[in-house]
Design a protein around this motif. Sequence first.
Motif, PDB file in Angstrom:
ATOM      1  N   LEU A  55      61.842 148.588  -2.049  1.00 25.47           N
ATOM      2  CA  LEU A  55      61.365 147.209  -1.928  1.00 25.47           C
ATOM      3  C   LEU A  55      62.019 146.328  -2.983  1.00 25.47           C
ATOM      4  N   ASN A  56      62.611 145.239  -2.518  1.00 20.45           N
ATOM      5  CA  ASN A  56      63.229 144.265  -3.394  1.00 20.45           C
ATOM      6  C   ASN A  56      62.411 142.975  -3.346  1.00 20.45           C
ATOM      7  N   LEU A  57      61.662 142.716  -4.412  1.00 17.10           N
ATOM      8  CA  LEU A  57      60.791 141.536  -4.481  1.00 17.10           C
ATOM      9  C   LEU A  57      61.253 140.586  -5.574  1.00 17.10           C
ATOM     10  N   PHE A  58      62.550 140.432  -5.664  1.00 22.28           N
ATOM     11  CA  PHE A  58      63.160 139.566  -6.671  1.00 22.28           C
ATOM     12  C   PHE A  58      62.626 138.130  -6.588  1.00 22.28           C
ATOM     13  N   ARG A  59      62.180 137.643  -7.732  1.00 25.54           N
ATOM     14  CA  ARG A  59      61.731 136.248  -7.882  1.00 25.54           C
ATOM     15  C   ARG A  59      60.646 135.895  -6.857  1.00 25.54           C
ATOM     16  N   ILE A 307      93.269 147.099 -19.569  1.00 24.81           N
ATOM     17  CA  ILE A 307      92.856 146.274 -20.709  1.00 24.81           C
ATOM     18  C   ILE A 307      92.361 144.908 -20.242  1.00 24.81           C
ATOM     19  N   ASN A 308      91.127 144.593 -20.623  1.00 24.92           N
ATOM     20  CA  ASN A 308      90.490 143.305 -20.298  1.00 24.92           C
ATOM     21  C   ASN A 308      90.493 143.006 -18.802  1.00 24.92           C
ATOM     22  N   GLU A 309      90.281 144.024 -18.004  1.00 27.35           N
ATOM     23  CA  GLU A 309      90.284 143.842 -16.554  1.00 27.35           C
ATOM     24  C   GLU A 309      88.974 144.257 -15.896  1.00 27.35           C
ATOM     25  N   GLU A 310      88.074 144.850 -16.649  1.00 31.06           N
ATOM     26  CA  GLU A 310      86.819 145.327 -16.056  1.00 31.06           C
ATOM     27  C   GLU A 310      85.708 145.300 -17.093  1.00 31.06           C
ATOM     28  N   TYR A 311      84.537 144.824 -16.677  1.00 36.12           N
ATOM     29  CA  TYR A 311      83.375 144.817 -17.555  1.00 36.12           C
ATOM     30  C   TYR A 311      82.701 146.181 -17.525  1.00 36.12           C
ATOM     31  N   LEU A 312      82.046 146.509 -18.623  1.00 33.84           N
ATOM     32  CA  LEU A 312      81.245 147.721 -18.652  1.00 33.84           C
ATOM     33  C   LEU A 312      79.841 147.389 -18.178  1.00 33.84           C
ATOM     34  N   HIS A 313      79.364 148.093 -17.161  1.00 31.13           N
ATOM     35  CA  HIS A 313      78.017 147.866 -16.631  1.00 31.13           C
ATOM     36  C   HIS A 313      77.149 149.063 -17.000  1.00 31.13           C
ATOM     37  N   ILE A 314      76.643 149.035 -18.208  1.00 37.51           N
ATOM     38  CA  ILE A 314      75.861 150.157 -18.728  1.00 37.51           C
ATOM     39  C   ILE A 314      74.375 149.872 -18.557  1.00 37.51           C
ATOM     40  N   ALA A 315      73.702 150.729 -17.807  1.00 36.33           N
ATOM     41  CA  ALA A 315      72.251 150.622 -17.578  1.00 36.33           C
ATOM     42  C   ALA A 315      71.847 149.247 -17.062  1.00 36.33           C
ATOM     43  N   THR A 316      72.694 148.629 -16.265  1.00 37.46           N
ATOM     44  CA  THR A 316      72.356 147.345 -15.666  1.00 37.46           C
ATOM     45  C   THR A 316      72.019 147.553 -14.200  1.00 37.46           C
ATOM     46  N   SER A 317      70.921 146.974 -13.760  1.00 37.97           N
ATOM     47  CA  SER A 317      70.455 147.198 -12.390  1.00 37.97           C
ATOM     48  C   SER A 317      71.072 146.223 -11.405  1.00 37.97           C
ATOM     49  N   ASP A 323      81.474 136.767  -8.944  1.00 41.41           N
ATOM     50  CA  ASP A 323      80.765 136.016  -9.994  1.00 41.41           C
ATOM     51  C   ASP A 323      79.362 135.573  -9.592  1.00 41.41           C
ATOM     52  N   GLU A 324      78.835 136.109  -8.498  1.00 40.90           N
ATOM     53  CA  GLU A 324      77.466 135.819  -8.097  1.00 40.90           C
ATOM     54  C   GLU A 324      76.674 137.124  -7.997  1.00 40.90           C
ATOM     55  N   VAL A 325      75.409 137.068  -8.400  1.00 38.60           N
ATOM     56  CA  VAL A 325      74.573 138.265  -8.371  1.00 38.60           C
ATOM     57  C   VAL A 325      74.200 138.596  -6.930  1.00 38.60           C
ATOM     58  N   ASP A 326      74.407 139.836  -6.552  1.00 38.63           N
ATOM     59  CA  ASP A 326      74.016 140.315  -5.228  1.00 38.63           C
ATOM     60  C   ASP A 326      72.509 140.583  -5.253  1.00 38.63           C
ATOM     61  N   LEU A 327      71.733 139.718  -4.623  1.00 35.88           N
ATOM     62  CA  LEU A 327      70.278 139.804  -4.703  1.00 35.88           C
ATOM     63  C   LEU A 327      69.707 140.988  -3.933  1.00 35.88           C
ATOM     64  N   ASP A 328      70.496 141.599  -3.070  1.00 38.21           N
ATOM     65  CA  ASP A 328      70.011 142.732  -2.282  1.00 38.21           C
ATOM     66  C   ASP A 328      70.386 144.077  -2.896  1.00 38.21           C
ATOM     67  N   TRP A 329      70.984 144.053  -4.069  1.00 33.51           N
ATOM     68  CA  TRP A 329      71.466 145.290  -4.708  1.00 33.51           C
ATOM     69  C   TRP A 329      70.722 145.493  -6.016  1.00 33.51           C
TER      70      TRP A 329
END
Length: 339
Positions: A55-59, A307-317, A323-329
């Motif tokens: 269940l995704n009940l974002f906002r 080098i400087n081509e990818e962000y680290l996504h550590i423990a991020t849901s 550049d936009e947040v996928d609200l279904d993920w």
Amino acid sequence: MSKRQKLSFFQLEDLPNEILLNIFSWLDIKGVLQCGQVSRRLRAISNDQSLWLKLNLFRRNVPFSFIEKAIQNGCEYLNLSCSCIRHGAKKSEMPWKLKYLVISQACDHKWAPNGLEGVLQNCHSLEKLSAGQMRLDSFGIEKICQNGETLRILSLKVCNIRSELIKKLFTKCSQLIEVNLYGNDTLLDQHLFAVIDNLTPNILKLDLSSQDYIEDKHVKTLVQKCNKITELALSFTQITNKSMESIVKNLSSLEKLDVYYTKIDYPTLLQLKSIPTLKILNCFGRRKKKDAEEIKNLKLQLPHISINEEYLHIATSSKEVDDEVDLDWFWEIRSKNQD
């Protein structure tokens, strides 16, 4: 033959259960609830665990009674990011079987222990928890510790609490392999050492970015103790070349490193040649013109590293697409944002 063709009609309930369940799977949870009001049979089908598992009940404004119903129907993956829990929260008679939970304080709603933290009090077997935008107090920390035997991935803020509570948190949560404490600028020297000294040595991914008070001494202690780290983010901190020397010496299995906007210089970064496993590096960020030239040279010297081509996504849901947040993920699963 009649000019009017006879049309055959059938009731929805004439269909087999498996067909009805498949139809329900295409509805959002509001539609599922509405179908469940038609008859006892459809209500039973509408309560099938497959419809409630994720269940995704974002906002959203979510009545606590609805969360209880979702848990009773087998919900294991729940996103309550930026949501408000209405009508209070109470302790359940049976522990909830949630595995993944994303919670954060709604920007327009005053934080209260009987809200989102009230959800935490019923969780005892979480595997992944993201509370990155919440300022948890001692109550919230105590409730996270209930999940210490199962919790493996954690993102949170710990603000205005004693070092003893931080110590308890990381001592109890000994199964952690991935931690994000990004942006906890209130973590002073004693708090940082409380984290590092009690963090499990089996940690694999760690994000301490934007920690204003983190210094070379903290990094040295960290990498000596937790030498299995494969991903490390230390961007926007005060670390210098000494930290890089500690990293190179102790983290022989490092794969991803973020030291963007730190005091580490170009010649020191060349030491990363001695870490054959390194694949991703983010660095510089203070002097645009000089940085561009040094990044170009660095890519020539370290051709096997991105080098400087990818962000680290550590423990991020959350996940960003263009550049936009996928609200279904959330985490590694997809679930349509519900109404």
